[in-house]
Design an enzyme around this catalytic site. Structure first.
Site, PDB file in Angstrom:
ATOM      1  N   CYS A  90      33.447   7.986  14.515  1.00 41.08           N
ATOM      2  CA  CYS A  90      34.806   8.296  14.955  1.00 41.08           C
ATOM      3  C   CYS A  90      34.874   9.007  16.299  1.00 41.08           C
ATOM      4  O   CYS A  90      35.942   9.452  16.696  1.00 41.08           O
ATOM      5  CB  CYS A  90      35.467   9.196  13.912  1.00 41.08           C
ATOM      6  SG  CYS A  90      34.565  10.751  13.658  1.00 41.08           S
ATOM      7  N   GLN A  91      33.760   9.118  17.017  1.00 37.02           N
ATOM      8  CA  GLN A  91      33.792   9.932  18.234  1.00 37.02           C
ATOM      9  C   GLN A  91      34.813   9.450  19.245  1.00 37.02           C
ATOM     10  O   GLN A  91      35.399  10.235  19.979  1.00 37.02           O
ATOM     11  CB  GLN A  91      32.396   9.953  18.890  1.00 37.02           C
ATOM     12  CG  GLN A  91      31.353  10.693  18.071  1.00 37.02           C
ATOM     13  CD  GLN A  91      30.591   9.746  17.153  1.00 37.02           C
ATOM     14  OE1 GLN A  91      31.105   8.712  16.747  1.00 37.02           O
ATOM     15  NE2 GLN A  91      29.376  10.097  16.817  1.00 37.02           N
TER      16      GLN A  91
END
Length: 424
Positions: A90-91
């Site tokens: 999810c960065q």
């Protein structure tokens, strides 16, 4: 019911599903360190073993490699998988960092969608950070397509794609503490089905929380506290001995002595396990660090992240640091061990303490190095990172039990649509 775990990490979600009675078929994880922990416990473990296909090596690989190398074998799985789960990294859309819609890590979610189109599982669960549903916000928008990307969240994009290929989609944000996890961990869930489109699985999951806690004999009227989760791991009045599972010499751990009386949560974590859990290595804090922790404890509000004013007064550059409150849940466990200070001891938490707060039982052994630094942080996934990235197994178990129950009800109403799950 059979499942595949994609972006599996060290196996938190897989463990929960296995405990709910699902049968694991395969798990795809890019990090060799995280995959080895998963393999050690769940693929070739003593308590659980995946029904691993002969054509798939038991080794770390990316979703992209899985798709490109084993495309023909993957096609043979079509119609044979009841549930596919995964939390794409999810960065690129986390609110904790710079949100960049062009981040190549966002492509991993699209690879997940490609797998869905090939395998067509009956049910889907996508778990991610709460920022997964936040719209991108930037001042510079260069073209019409870019404008379109900014106007919707990545969750919107994925849900639209899933709806297009026939899935009924329900979604929303929840706090894992609602399911007995001793941690205020807000996550975004997308739950999909090809079957009864009138059922809102996410709403059903929220309504299932009390029944699940009652089944687990956890308190209904209050959250599980940190003290209930880790009090038996305190070092006070304990003999310190050499840490036996550290690759680096010179580290200590507190000799473990199981309490005579377990809290309901600790009873779940011990799970008939009569040995000392691994991953109890204590940090080697310098005297100045311990002094700083003492100042932080005095300056902090119980359970709240240290204010900017207090951080500035103490000369701290960290964005967030919290002293635990023993009578309340912990804040979100992250991959950085120095984000949290123990409620009664001047130290960070051990890896096992963070695992307890994530709801990993004591028999689950984390393997590999404890921490890493420098350039290796982008390449390696040591124990603290494995734990911080994981889906709490308790939440995974609750989702698995709910899907089995609803699938049973749907099959009973529409027997021609699917098989009856007698175990449910």
């Amino acid at each position: 019911m059979k499942f595949i775990d994609v972006f599996a990490g060290c196996g938190g979600l897989s463990l929960g599903l296995l405990k709910a009675g699902f049968r694991g078929v395969a798990a795809i994880e890019k990090s060799p360190m995280a995959f080895e922990t998963l393999r050690h416990n769940l693929v070739d473990g003593h308590r659980y073993q995946f029904e691993w296909p002969k054509w798939l090596p038991k080794q770390a690989m990316s979703c992209e490699d899985f798709l490109s190398t084993y495309s023909e074998n993957i096609k043979d799985l079509r119609g044979k998988i009841d549930l596919m789960v995964g939390g794409p990294p999810c960065q690129g859309f986390s609110t904790a960092g710079r949100r960049n819609p062009a981040d190549p890590r966002n492509k991993m979610a699209e690879q997940y969608l490609e797998l869905v189109k090939i395998i067509r599982p009956t049910y889907l669960i996508i778990e991610n950070v709460s920022g997964f549903n936040s719209k991108f916000s930037e001042k510079k928008r260069t073209d019409q397509e870019n404008q379109k990307n900014f106007e919707r969240s990545y969750a919107d994009f994925i849900c639209e794609e899933l709806s297009t290929i026939g899935y009924s989609v329900s979604r929303g944000k929840l706090n894992c503490a609602r399911f007995g996890v001793p941690q205020n961990r807000h996550r975004y869930l997308i739950i999909c089905t090809l079957r009864n489109k009138e059922v809102n699985f996410f709403e059903e999951l929220l309504g299932f929380s009390d029944q699940f806690k009652e089944q687990k004999k956890l308190p209904l009227l209050r959250p599980t506290s940190v003290q209930e989760a880790i009090s038996d791991l305190e070092t006070r009045d304990r003999k310190l001995v050499e840490c036996v599972d550290s690759s680096m010499p010179g580290f200590l751990e507190a000799a473990y002595q199981a309490p005579q009386i377990y809290s309901p949560y600790l009873h779940l974590m011990r799970e008939g396990f009569d040995a000392a859990p691994n991953s109890r290595r204590l940090p080697r804090h310098k005297p100045n660090t311990i002094l700083q922790f003492s100042k932080i404890q005095r300056a902090s509000e119980p359970g709240r992240s240290l204010s900017k004013k207090a951080r500035d007064n103490l000369g701290l550059k960290k964005h967030a640091i919290t002293v635990l409150t023993k009578s309340a849940p912990a804040p979100t466990i992250t991959t950085l061990p120095d984000d949290i200070i123990h409620y009664s001891e001047l130290r960070i938490l051990t890896a096992r303490e963070t695992a307890r707060i994530q709801s990993f039982p004591d028999w689950f052994e984390f393997v590999g190095k404890y921490t890493t630094g420098g350039k290796s942080r982008k390449l390696e996934c040591p124990r603290y990172t494995q734990i911080g990235n994981a889906v709490p197994p308790l939440l995974g178990e609750a989702m698995g039990l709910l899907i089995k129950c609803l699938d049973h009800q749907i099959s009973a109403s529409y027997p021609a649509e699917g098989k009856l799950d007698e175990a449910t």
